[in-house]
Motif scaffolding. Sequence first.
Motif, PDB file in Angstrom:
ATOM      1  N   LEU A 130       0.812  -1.263  -0.182  1.00 37.03           N
ATOM      2  CA  LEU A 130       0.030  -0.034  -0.092  1.00 37.03           C
ATOM      3  C   LEU A 130       0.895   1.332   0.094  1.00 37.03           C
ATOM      4  CD1 LEU A 130      -2.998  -0.606   2.539  1.00 37.03           C
ATOM      5  CD2 LEU A 130      -3.124  -0.312  -0.019  1.00 37.03           C
ATOM      6  N   ALA A 131       1.702   1.195   0.852  1.00 36.45           N
ATOM      7  CA  ALA A 131       2.825   2.472   0.958  1.00 36.45           C
ATOM      8  C   ALA A 131       3.346   2.777  -0.509  1.00 36.45           C
ATOM      9  CB  ALA A 131       3.678   2.408   2.021  1.00 36.45           C
ATOM     10  N   ALA A 132       3.813   1.643  -0.944  1.00 35.78           N
ATOM     11  CA  ALA A 132       4.546   1.919  -2.455  1.00 35.78           C
ATOM     12  C   ALA A 132       3.639   2.436  -3.452  1.00 35.78           C
ATOM     13  CB  ALA A 132       5.080   0.624  -3.098  1.00 35.78           C
ATOM     14  N   ASP A 133       2.153   2.161  -3.253  1.00 36.12           N
ATOM     15  CA  ASP A 133       1.085   2.479  -4.188  1.00 36.12           C
ATOM     16  C   ASP A 133       0.426   3.728  -4.218  1.00 36.12           C
ATOM     17  OD1 ASP A 133       2.149   0.347  -5.700  1.00 36.12           O
ATOM     18  OD2 ASP A 133       0.150  -1.029  -4.781  1.00 36.12           O
ATOM     19  N   THR A 134       0.408   4.303  -2.988  1.00 34.80           N
ATOM     20  CA  THR A 134      -0.173   5.388  -2.595  1.00 34.80           C
ATOM     21  C   THR A 134       0.651   6.650  -2.232  1.00 34.80           C
ATOM     22  OG1 THR A 134      -1.809   3.853  -1.752  1.00 34.80           O
ATOM     23  CG2 THR A 134      -2.017   6.140  -0.973  1.00 34.80           C
ATOM     24  N   SER A 135       0.069   7.805  -2.948  1.00 34.44           N
ATOM     25  CA  SER A 135       0.905   9.144  -2.787  1.00 34.44           C
ATOM     26  C   SER A 135       0.170   9.947  -1.781  1.00 34.44           C
ATOM     27  CB  SER A 135       1.277   9.712  -4.142  1.00 34.44           C
ATOM     28  OG  SER A 135       0.264   9.913  -4.914  1.00 34.44           O
ATOM     29  N   SER A 136      -1.122  10.062  -1.843  1.00 33.72           N
ATOM     30  CA  SER A 136      -1.837  11.195  -1.100  1.00 33.72           C
ATOM     31  C   SER A 136      -2.944  10.638  -0.308  1.00 33.72           C
ATOM     32  CB  SER A 136      -2.293  12.222  -2.189  1.00 33.72           C
ATOM     33  OG  SER A 136      -2.995  13.241  -1.178  1.00 33.72           O
ATOM     34  N   PRO A 137      -2.962  10.380   0.928  1.00 34.30           N
ATOM     35  CA  PRO A 137      -2.094  10.981   1.817  1.00 34.30           C
ATOM     36  C   PRO A 137      -0.551  10.096   1.703  1.00 34.30           C
ATOM     37  CG  PRO A 137      -3.656   9.950   3.196  1.00 34.30           C
ATOM     38  CD  PRO A 137      -4.184  10.083   1.775  1.00 34.30           C
ATOM     39  N   ARG A 138       0.489  10.378   2.158  1.00 36.83           N
ATOM     40  CA  ARG A 138       1.739   9.513   2.162  1.00 36.83           C
ATOM     41  C   ARG A 138       1.404   8.585   3.007  1.00 36.83           C
ATOM     42  NH1 ARG A 138       7.950  10.929   3.250  1.00 36.83           N
ATOM     43  NH2 ARG A 138       8.745   8.797   3.209  1.00 36.83           N
ATOM     44  N   LEU A 139       1.672   7.363   2.797  1.00 34.86           N
ATOM     45  CA  LEU A 139       1.532   5.944   3.662  1.00 34.86           C
ATOM     46  C   LEU A 139       3.068   5.360   3.824  1.00 34.86           C
ATOM     47  CD1 LEU A 139      -1.278   4.010   1.933  1.00 34.86           C
ATOM     48  CD2 LEU A 139      -1.549   5.971   3.782  1.00 34.86           C
ATOM     49  N   LEU A 140       3.183   5.396   5.205  1.00 39.30           N
ATOM     50  CA  LEU A 140       4.478   4.655   5.658  1.00 39.30           C
ATOM     51  C   LEU A 140       3.902   3.260   6.285  1.00 39.30           C
ATOM     52  CD1 LEU A 140       5.930   7.646   7.663  1.00 39.30           C
ATOM     53  CD2 LEU A 140       6.466   6.915   5.276  1.00 39.30           C
ATOM     54  N   ALA A 141       4.730   2.413   6.162  1.00 42.07           N
ATOM     55  CA  ALA A 141       4.419   0.785   6.613  1.00 42.07           C
ATOM     56  C   ALA A 141       5.328   0.618   7.761  1.00 42.07           C
ATOM     57  CB  ALA A 141       4.883  -0.069   5.454  1.00 42.07           C
ATOM     58  N   THR A 142       4.876  -0.676   8.567  1.00 46.74           N
ATOM     59  CA  THR A 142       5.557  -1.001   9.732  1.00 46.74           C
ATOM     60  C   THR A 142       5.469  -2.455   9.352  1.00 46.74           C
ATOM     61  OG1 THR A 142       4.034  -1.361  11.513  1.00 46.74           O
ATOM     62  CG2 THR A 142       5.105   0.830  11.388  1.00 46.74           C
ATOM     63  N   LEU A 169      11.728  -7.444   5.379  1.00 46.82           N
ATOM     64  CA  LEU A 169      10.764  -6.394   5.158  1.00 46.82           C
ATOM     65  C   LEU A 169      11.177  -5.139   5.537  1.00 46.82           C
ATOM     66  CD1 LEU A 169       7.457  -8.583   5.794  1.00 46.82           C
ATOM     67  CD2 LEU A 169       8.587  -8.027   3.401  1.00 46.82           C
ATOM     68  N   ALA A 170      11.567  -5.165   7.081  1.00 49.30           N
ATOM     69  CA  ALA A 170      11.956  -4.196   7.310  1.00 49.30           C
ATOM     70  C   ALA A 170      12.831  -3.225   6.667  1.00 49.30           C
ATOM     71  CB  ALA A 170      12.362  -4.137   9.050  1.00 49.30           C
ATOM     72  N   ALA A 171      13.605  -3.847   6.014  1.00 47.61           N
ATOM     73  CA  ALA A 171      14.926  -3.241   5.028  1.00 47.61           C
ATOM     74  C   ALA A 171      14.170  -2.114   3.869  1.00 47.61           C
ATOM     75  CB  ALA A 171      15.847  -4.132   4.681  1.00 47.61           C
ATOM     76  N   ASP A 172      13.013  -2.593   3.802  1.00 39.77           N
ATOM     77  CA  ASP A 172      12.249  -1.776   2.509  1.00 39.77           C
ATOM     78  C   ASP A 172      12.027  -0.240   2.965  1.00 39.77           C
ATOM     79  OD1 ASP A 172       9.557  -0.553   1.238  1.00 39.77           O
ATOM     80  OD2 ASP A 172       9.980  -2.427   0.225  1.00 39.77           O
ATOM     81  N   GLY A 173      12.461   0.674   1.853  1.00 42.01           N
ATOM     82  CA  GLY A 173      12.469   1.970   2.136  1.00 42.01           C
ATOM     83  C   GLY A 173      11.161   2.438   2.483  1.00 42.01           C
ATOM     84  N   ASN A 174      10.143   1.940   2.518  1.00 45.38           N
ATOM     85  CA  ASN A 174       8.808   2.627   2.864  1.00 45.38           C
ATOM     86  C   ASN A 174       8.536   2.132   4.409  1.00 45.38           C
ATOM     87  OD1 ASN A 174       7.796   3.567   0.543  1.00 45.38           O
ATOM     88  ND2 ASN A 174       7.646   1.798  -0.582  1.00 45.38           N
ATOM     89  N   VAL A 175       9.333   1.299   4.981  1.00 46.79           N
ATOM     90  CA  VAL A 175       9.217   0.767   6.324  1.00 46.79           C
ATOM     91  C   VAL A 175       9.814   1.892   7.444  1.00 46.79           C
ATOM     92  CG1 VAL A 175       9.568  -0.829   8.005  1.00 46.79           C
ATOM     93  CG2 VAL A 175       8.925  -1.680   5.544  1.00 46.79           C
ATOM     94  N   ALA A 176       8.829   2.489   8.281  1.00 49.98           N
ATOM     95  CA  ALA A 176       9.441   3.496   9.050  1.00 49.98           C
ATOM     96  C   ALA A 176       9.494   3.095  10.613  1.00 49.98           C
ATOM     97  CB  ALA A 176       8.333   4.585   9.077  1.00 49.98           C
ATOM     98  N   ALA A 177       9.099   1.787  10.723  1.00 53.63           N
ATOM     99  CA  ALA A 177       9.367   1.223  12.165  1.00 53.63           C
ATOM    100  C   ALA A 177       8.992  -0.201  12.199  1.00 53.63           C
ATOM    101  CB  ALA A 177       8.147   1.881  13.112  1.00 53.63           C
ATOM    102  N   ILE A 178       9.256  -0.720  13.362  1.00 47.31           N
ATOM    103  CA  ILE A 178       9.080  -2.277  13.727  1.00 47.31           C
ATOM    104  C   ILE A 178       7.752  -2.157  14.320  1.00 47.31           C
ATOM    105  CG2 ILE A 178       9.672  -4.352  14.782  1.00 47.31           C
ATOM    106  CD1 ILE A 178      11.344  -3.709  12.408  1.00 47.31           C
ATOM    107  N   GLY A 179       6.726  -2.877  14.114  1.00 43.62           N
ATOM    108  CA  GLY A 179       5.609  -2.898  14.866  1.00 43.62           C
ATOM    109  C   GLY A 179       4.398  -3.627  13.950  1.00 43.62           C
ATOM    110  N   GLU A 180       3.433  -3.856  14.751  1.00 42.27           N
ATOM    111  CA  GLU A 180       2.728  -3.484  15.862  1.00 42.27           C
ATOM    112  C   GLU A 180       3.321  -4.613  16.699  1.00 42.27           C
ATOM    113  OE1 GLU A 180      -1.432  -2.916  18.283  1.00 42.27           O
ATOM    114  OE2 GLU A 180      -1.326  -3.028  15.977  1.00 42.27           O
TER     115      GLU A 180
END
Length: 272
Positions: free
Chosen positions: A50-62, A84-95
């Motif tokens: 989802l984070a890779a495919d969506t620009s507005s609003p910006r989506l970040l993944a965990t 997966l956490a090494a992907d550039g769209n991943v902003a945190a480890i969670g939940e």
Amino acid sequence: MRLFDSHSHLQDERFDEDRESVLERAAAAGVATVVVCGEDVASSEAAIALAADTSSPRLLATAGFHPHEASQASEDALDRIEELAADGNVAAIGEIGLDFYRDLSPRDVQRCVFDAQLAIAARLGLPVSVHSRDAEEELAPHLARYAAESPLAAQGRPPGVLHAFGGTLRQAQRYAELGFLVSLTCSAGYPRNDEARNVAAGLPLASLLIETDSPALPPQSRRGTRNEPANVRVTAEVVAEARGLSVETVAEATTANAEALFGVPSAVEAGA
């Protein structure tokens, strides 16, 4: 006014039929960024897609294993989370975290998987998005060790966030002292949720985030319906009322806090 929904589950099947409309409503409400949180390997992969495919609003993944799913977290599965956490769209480890209310995974397994994922976060220099239910005291030694090991403090960034915080103001202050942020949901406006409003009023504004935890925890006026990121404004309104501030002030502060946590350039830094 820019809003930041610091925790959602937009990959949930309850959004499959109208996800695009949900995102349009969020953007219209001023939501600039939404964090989509994983709960196991499959949901983490979906969040990243989802984070890779969506620009507005910006989506970040965990990426991570929720304590309910800890029993599924084999060594191979945890290795996959780290990949997966090494992907550039991943902003945190969670939940990640502990849930001693439902106990859907054995407590010793929850603790082991929690510590393994804290170690992943420390290795990768990522913050953590932490779930806690009836485990606010139990979390403290785990998170204190992680905060000491994480390289984020040296970068001036918080080590993580206690999402949908359900503990006391005293407990919230303890985590704030460790450098963690504390996030409140629309449920802070529920009539019987005085303690959440105490947290909203009593913590430094610099320690607060807001979220929806969509599709769960809708605002009081929409109880029994699906929650969505546009409603993060309701959380901002509850915090603003509790603190005697404008909604705009709360939105600005919590957005800046979230950007610092997740390593997102501010609008000024990004040239917006």
